[in-house]
Design a protein around this motif. Structure first.
Motif, PDB file in Angstrom:
ATOM      1  N   LEU A 514       0.816  -1.205   0.000  1.00 33.73           N
ATOM      2  CA  LEU A 514       0.000   0.000   0.000  1.00 33.73           C
ATOM      3  C   LEU A 514       0.857   1.265   0.000  1.00 33.73           C
ATOM      4  O   LEU A 514       2.069   1.225   0.147  1.00 33.73           O
ATOM      5  CB  LEU A 514      -0.939   0.007   1.207  1.00 33.73           C
ATOM      6  CG  LEU A 514      -1.955  -1.136   1.290  1.00 33.73           C
ATOM      7  CD1 LEU A 514      -2.896  -0.912   2.452  1.00 33.73           C
ATOM      8  CD2 LEU A 514      -2.731  -1.310  -0.010  1.00 33.73           C
ATOM      9  N   TRP A 515       0.177   2.391  -0.119  1.00 35.42           N
ATOM     10  CA  TRP A 515       0.778   3.734  -0.194  1.00 35.42           C
ATOM     11  C   TRP A 515       1.788   3.947   0.928  1.00 35.42           C
ATOM     12  O   TRP A 515       1.599   3.491   2.045  1.00 35.42           O
ATOM     13  CB  TRP A 515      -0.331   4.773  -0.126  1.00 35.42           C
ATOM     14  CG  TRP A 515       0.072   6.140  -0.584  1.00 35.42           C
ATOM     15  CD1 TRP A 515       0.717   7.080   0.161  1.00 35.42           C
ATOM     16  CD2 TRP A 515      -0.159   6.736  -1.858  1.00 35.42           C
ATOM     17  NE1 TRP A 515       0.909   8.227  -0.567  1.00 35.42           N
ATOM     18  CE2 TRP A 515       0.381   8.045  -1.820  1.00 35.42           C
ATOM     19  CE3 TRP A 515      -0.772   6.297  -3.033  1.00 35.42           C
ATOM     20  CZ2 TRP A 515       0.323   8.911  -2.912  1.00 35.42           C
ATOM     21  CZ3 TRP A 515      -0.832   7.151  -4.120  1.00 35.42           C
ATOM     22  CH2 TRP A 515      -0.287   8.440  -4.048  1.00 35.42           C
ATOM     23  N   HIS A 516       2.824   4.683   0.640  1.00 36.22           N
ATOM     24  CA  HIS A 516       3.942   4.881   1.553  1.00 36.22           C
ATOM     25  C   HIS A 516       3.631   5.920   2.635  1.00 36.22           C
ATOM     26  O   HIS A 516       2.585   6.553   2.622  1.00 36.22           O
ATOM     27  CB  HIS A 516       5.168   5.339   0.769  1.00 36.22           C
ATOM     28  CG  HIS A 516       4.891   6.557  -0.080  1.00 36.22           C
ATOM     29  ND1 HIS A 516       4.877   7.834   0.423  1.00 36.22           N
ATOM     30  CD2 HIS A 516       4.584   6.674  -1.399  1.00 36.22           C
ATOM     31  CE1 HIS A 516       4.581   8.699  -0.531  1.00 36.22           C
ATOM     32  NE2 HIS A 516       4.399   8.026  -1.650  1.00 36.22           N
ATOM     33  N   THR A 517       4.565   6.093   3.560  1.00 31.39           N
ATOM     34  CA  THR A 517       4.624   7.139   4.589  1.00 31.39           C
ATOM     35  C   THR A 517       3.707   6.844   5.776  1.00 31.39           C
ATOM     36  O   THR A 517       2.480   6.895   5.668  1.00 31.39           O
ATOM     37  CB  THR A 517       4.292   8.546   4.030  1.00 31.39           C
ATOM     38  OG1 THR A 517       5.069   8.789   2.860  1.00 31.39           O
ATOM     39  CG2 THR A 517       4.609   9.607   5.078  1.00 31.39           C
ATOM     40  N   GLN A 518       4.345   6.547   6.917  1.00 30.56           N
ATOM     41  CA  GLN A 518       3.599   6.308   8.147  1.00 30.56           C
ATOM     42  C   GLN A 518       3.383   7.613   8.911  1.00 30.56           C
ATOM     43  O   GLN A 518       4.040   8.615   8.660  1.00 30.56           O
ATOM     44  CB  GLN A 518       4.348   5.308   9.052  1.00 30.56           C
ATOM     45  CG  GLN A 518       4.525   3.927   8.455  1.00 30.56           C
ATOM     46  CD  GLN A 518       5.694   3.837   7.515  1.00 30.56           C
ATOM     47  OE1 GLN A 518       6.735   4.439   7.734  1.00 30.56           O
ATOM     48  NE2 GLN A 518       5.532   3.085   6.434  1.00 30.56           N
ATOM     49  N   ILE A 529      -8.553   3.856   1.380  1.00 32.06           N
ATOM     50  CA  ILE A 529      -9.277   3.749   0.112  1.00 32.06           C
ATOM     51  C   ILE A 529      -8.724   2.590  -0.716  1.00 32.06           C
ATOM     52  O   ILE A 529      -9.484   1.817  -1.322  1.00 32.06           O
ATOM     53  CB  ILE A 529      -9.182   5.077  -0.666  1.00 32.06           C
ATOM     54  CG1 ILE A 529      -9.860   6.203   0.113  1.00 32.06           C
ATOM     55  CG2 ILE A 529      -9.837   4.934  -2.039  1.00 32.06           C
ATOM     56  CD1 ILE A 529      -9.654   7.582  -0.500  1.00 32.06           C
ATOM     57  N   GLU A 530      -7.399   2.444  -0.746  1.00 32.59           N
ATOM     58  CA  GLU A 530      -6.805   1.319  -1.474  1.00 32.59           C
ATOM     59  C   GLU A 530      -7.296  -0.012  -0.914  1.00 32.59           C
ATOM     60  O   GLU A 530      -7.627  -0.941  -1.672  1.00 32.59           O
ATOM     61  CB  GLU A 530      -5.280   1.390  -1.399  1.00 32.59           C
ATOM     62  CG  GLU A 530      -4.671   2.487  -2.255  1.00 32.59           C
ATOM     63  CD  GLU A 530      -3.167   2.546  -2.174  1.00 32.59           C
ATOM     64  OE1 GLU A 530      -2.545   3.120  -3.090  1.00 32.59           O
ATOM     65  OE2 GLU A 530      -2.598   2.042  -1.182  1.00 32.59           O
ATOM     66  N   THR A 531      -7.348  -0.122   0.395  1.00 29.54           N
ATOM     67  CA  THR A 531      -7.802  -1.368   1.016  1.00 29.54           C
ATOM     68  C   THR A 531      -9.260  -1.637   0.694  1.00 29.54           C
ATOM     69  O   THR A 531      -9.651  -2.782   0.401  1.00 29.54           O
ATOM     70  CB  THR A 531      -7.598  -1.310   2.536  1.00 29.54           C
ATOM     71  OG1 THR A 531      -6.242  -0.972   2.821  1.00 29.54           O
ATOM     72  CG2 THR A 531      -7.904  -2.650   3.182  1.00 29.54           C
ATOM     73  N   MET A 593      -9.963  -3.765   8.137  1.00 34.26           N
ATOM     74  CA  MET A 593      -9.759  -5.191   7.856  1.00 34.26           C
ATOM     75  C   MET A 593     -10.305  -6.074   8.972  1.00 34.26           C
ATOM     76  O   MET A 593     -10.923  -7.113   8.712  1.00 34.26           O
ATOM     77  CB  MET A 593      -8.275  -5.473   7.634  1.00 34.26           C
ATOM     78  CG  MET A 593      -7.731  -4.928   6.326  1.00 34.26           C
ATOM     79  SD  MET A 593      -8.471  -5.696   4.863  1.00 34.26           S
ATOM     80  CE  MET A 593      -7.780  -7.358   4.964  1.00 34.26           C
ATOM     81  N   THR A 594     -10.089  -5.675  10.228  1.00 39.39           N
ATOM     82  CA  THR A 594     -10.474  -6.538  11.345  1.00 39.39           C
ATOM     83  C   THR A 594     -11.926  -6.342  11.775  1.00 39.39           C
ATOM     84  O   THR A 594     -12.593  -7.309  12.155  1.00 39.39           O
ATOM     85  CB  THR A 594      -9.546  -6.312  12.547  1.00 39.39           C
ATOM     86  OG1 THR A 594      -9.580  -4.923  12.924  1.00 39.39           O
ATOM     87  CG2 THR A 594      -8.116  -6.703  12.201  1.00 39.39           C
ATOM     88  N   GLN A 595     -12.424  -5.104  11.723  1.00 38.49           N
ATOM     89  CA  GLN A 595     -13.775  -4.840  12.197  1.00 38.49           C
ATOM     90  C   GLN A 595     -14.797  -4.916  11.058  1.00 38.49           C
ATOM     91  O   GLN A 595     -15.775  -5.660  11.134  1.00 38.49           O
ATOM     92  CB  GLN A 595     -13.834  -3.462  12.874  1.00 38.49           C
ATOM     93  CG  GLN A 595     -12.887  -3.321  14.053  1.00 38.49           C
ATOM     94  CD  GLN A 595     -13.182  -4.327  15.158  1.00 38.49           C
ATOM     95  OE1 GLN A 595     -14.337  -4.551  15.509  1.00 38.49           O
ATOM     96  NE2 GLN A 595     -12.127  -4.917  15.709  1.00 38.49           N
TER      97      GLN A 595
END
Length: 726
Positions: A514-518, A529-531, A593-595
């Motif tokens: 996925l997209w960079h930068t934390q 949005i990607e997910t 993802m989890t909820q």
């Protein structure tokens, strides 16, 4: 008591009466097992274990040590403090000894400078294109700094290459000089602060202003002149959009070339102002001479000393050399004995595949799906490897994200961004880039009154074609704002069985990066949005797989999601001393993802704690994931294969290294320590720590299924487990 005491044979074909009784008991047990699972009396259950792994291997094209997120070996301006920490006598700073060390101290301070790294990444990378394959610089490559070239030092060679790249930036007046088109040209960086304050222009001013390349003292009327010329470029672009000669995202200019004339006019005026000729009437040669001198000073200011260059190049060879790394990467894969892998930042896939085949522990792993993250056959992407002895590949697909387009689209543009599918091309596991073939798009869900794409996807699965999901039909490089250079690959794997009566396990495996930068809210929104787009495509893909091939027994999503599980990992996002506390907000992607999707974060312990999976000198975060979900059953029957348990392996913990003050060699720091570190991962073997060939560590887990099995096979399994031999 049921076992024979002698291997002697008799007239009953070698079966002793006691053995007959034992086999009868076994048959009864098998029937009871079958009834206990709600299956027919002719079917029992056995365990099947499938091991999956995720590994960001650090692409060969990214692992060059002059890229500012590495710089392993860079120490910066040394503090005058003594070895014992006592205050030393004041002395003038000495780094490159080029007359700029006092300025260097004022701007960057002592030690490794985050500001300098920011300038390299935000200005030199983005605008000057020092690492871009479309431009001739490639300043990150150590081969450019061979000692003795032209009789210059490593540091002086770097300065000259930086100067040339900086000068060229201000002369990109045509498509021949700007192969990426209008993207990231000077008029995007030099915007009047009275119109819009931008972070990158302020960064330029903060550093380049010290060598006379700032515009802080530019009179207001001159800013207005420059701004009028910048606006003219945008107006012509908008006019092209409205009259059909271009679109709002395209770098393609009007046929008469007038847009490039406007760009050249802006650049010419900007060059004059930067060179100090505010009347705009100076000869071009005079302007260029002054501009080259100032660009030389800027290059000197941001370059490394020769000592730092030597350390950087030495550690580059020890830690980043691809031919050494590829063997170490395969060694890490071999340790985990997984039958399926998601591999992020994969570019030299032939090298990886050949090394896997050469290793007895990984010789059956085959690349079944790889997709470049760009729409051209360049740079890295995401791949899935699977054990050809354990699995048949029943289907392949991928998702091309469009998160950035969704985030910035207006209502009219948003209506054009919807999930669609087309048939891809694949050869030897490599999915062809979108620009290499003609595409016919089919809307998913029947948007716009058109029929659903289900039948088309079924044909693709039956014909062995990749199912390609995108959110736009604009997939040429010059239309880059309509799509992300990020993808997910999808593969349907069916476990091989030895008996037709056995039931195979079918898993849907997705791998992504996925997209960079934390620790950045904008990047977090894009990753969410990607997910969401990945799951929308994956849901449709699964639906078509089940309609065409049969039920899916487990969904597995693995990848580098570039986000920690919760905000306790990030500075400035709240005071959360205990990351496992339920009060800590979950990051958007993990929560979704989890909820919302009901996946299990396999790598989290019972308290939700995670071990970091990536280690640099700037941060250590758990950003690699294996998510698992068992789909809901259709109908009321018991599942032929049920997922009983998912168990993650321990994640390797890494220690960073510093240079010993006494010997100059690398030595390990304590776990979690980064002060004085000069190298993170990848890194060579240091002390008791083995070679770490990537800036991520691999993660892996075991999925245990109960699968239906014929009674005859159940008998064989039980006999084998009891170590009974005829």
């Amino acid at each position: 008591a049921l076992r024979p005491t002698s291997p002697a044979r008799n007239g009953m074909g070698g079966l002793w009466p006691g053995k007959l009784v034992y086999r009868a008991v076994v048959l009864l047990m098998a029937a009871q097992m079958a009834l206990g699972f709600g299956l027919s009396p002719g079917v029992a259950r056995k365990d099947l274990r499938i091991r999956v792994g995720q590994y960001n291997i650090l692409a060969a094209n990214l692992a060059n040590n002059l890229k500012s997120w590495f710089w392993y070996g860079y120490s910066g301006l040394k503090s005058p403090a003594g070895e014992d920490g006592a205050a030393a006598q004041p002395r003038r700073p000495a780094y490159r000894e080029d007359g700029l060390d006092d300025v260097r101290l004022q701007v960057f301070g002592y030690g490794r400078s985050p500001l300098l790294a920011d300038f390299w990444a935000s200005i030199l990378k983005k605008y000057v294109k020092i690492w871009n394959l479309f431009f001739p610089y490639e300043l990150e490559r150590p081969s450019h700094y061979e000692e003795g070239e032209h009789g210059l030092s490593h540091s002086d060679l770097l300065v000259l290459k930086l100067r040339d790249a900086l000068v060229h930036f201000f002369y990109r007046d045509s498509i021949e000089l700007a192969p990426e088109g209008e993207k990231d040209l000077a008029h995007h960086l030099f915007v009047s602060p009275a119109v819009k304050r931008t972070r990158n222009f302020e960064l330029w001013q903060r550093i380049a202003g010290h060598v006379g390349l700032g515009l802080a003292d530019l009179p207001a009327e001159k800013w207005d002149e420059l701004e009028r010329k910048r606006v003219a470029i945008d107006e012509l672009r908008q006019r092209n959009t409205e009259d059909g000669t271009g679109d709002a995202t395209s770098s393609v200019i009007a046929p008469d070339g007038s847009r490039w004339d406007c760009i050249a006019d802006f650049n010419r005026t900007l060059r004059s102002f930067l060179a100090g000729f505010l009347d705009g009437e100076a000869p071009d040669e005079a302007v260029r001479q002054v501009l080259e001198e100032k660009c030389l000073r800027l290059a000197q200011l941001v370059a490394f000393s020769d000592n730092d260059m030597k350390d950087i190049l030495r550690i580059q060879h020890e830690s980043f050399d691809w031919q050494q790394r590829v063997q170490a990467i395969v060694g890490e894969i071999a340790k985990r004995e997984c039958s399926a892998w998601g591999i992020s930042e994969l570019d030299e896939h032939e090298d990886i595949s050949n090394a896997l085949r050469s290793n007895p522990l990984t010789s059956r792993l085959r690349l079944v799906a790889f997709k470049h993250r760009k729409t051209l056959r360049v740079d890295d992407g995401v791949g899935i490897y699977a054990d050809e002895g354990d699995f048949d590949v029943e289907g392949v697909g991928y998702v091309r994200y469009g998160a950035a387009a969704v985030a910035r689209a207006d209502e009219r543009q948003r209506q054009q961004l919807h999930l669609r599918v087309h048939a891809g091309r694949i050869a030897d596991g490599i999915i062809a880039p979108e620009t290499e073939y003609k595409k016919v798009f089919h809307p998913v869900g029947g948007q716009g009154g058109l029929p659903s794409a289900d039948e088309e996807v079924a044909k693709m699965l039956q014909q062995g074609q990749p199912v390609a999901y995108t959110y736009t039909d604009k997939l040429n490089p010059e239309q880059g704002r309509w799509f992300d250079e990020r993808v997910a690959t999808l593969v349907v794997l069916r476990s091989k069985v030895e008996d037709e009566a056995d039931v195979a396990v079918r898993i849907l495996l997705a791998a992504t990066h996925l997209w960079h930068t934390q620790n950045n809210p904008v990047a977090e929104e894009l990753r969410l949005i990607e997910t969401q787009q990945m799951m929308q495509a994956m849901s449709h893909f699964k639906h078509c797989v089940e309609e065409t091939l049969g039920s899916v027994d487990a969904e597995v999503v693995c990848g580098d999601f570039n986000d920690a599980p919760n905000f306790a990992w990030y500075e400035g996002r709240g005071d959360f001393p205990d990351p496992s506390s339920p009060d800590v907000p979950t990051t958007p992607v993990v929560e979704y993802m989890t909820q919302a999707q009901g996946f299990m974060d396999v790598l989290a312990d019972v308290d939700g704690r995670r071990t970091p999976t990536t280690y640099t000198m700037a941060r250590s975060y758990p950003i690699d994931y294996i998510f698992v979900r068992q789909p809901e059953l259709r109908g009321g029957d018991a599942a032929p294969a049920s997922l009983l348990e998912v168990k993650a392996d321990d994640v390797q913990q890494i220690r960073l290294a510093r240079q010993s003050r006494s010997t100059g060699t690398l030595e390990l720091l304590p776990f979690g320590a980064s002060e004085d570190a000069v190298t993170g991962t990848p890194m060579p073997a240091v002390g008791t720590q083995d070679t770490v060939p990537s800036d991520h560590v691999p993660v892996s887990a075991t999925l245990r299924f109960k699968v239906a099995q014929s009674c005859a096979d159940a008998v064989t399994t039980i006999l084998h487990n009891r170590d009974y031999h005829s």
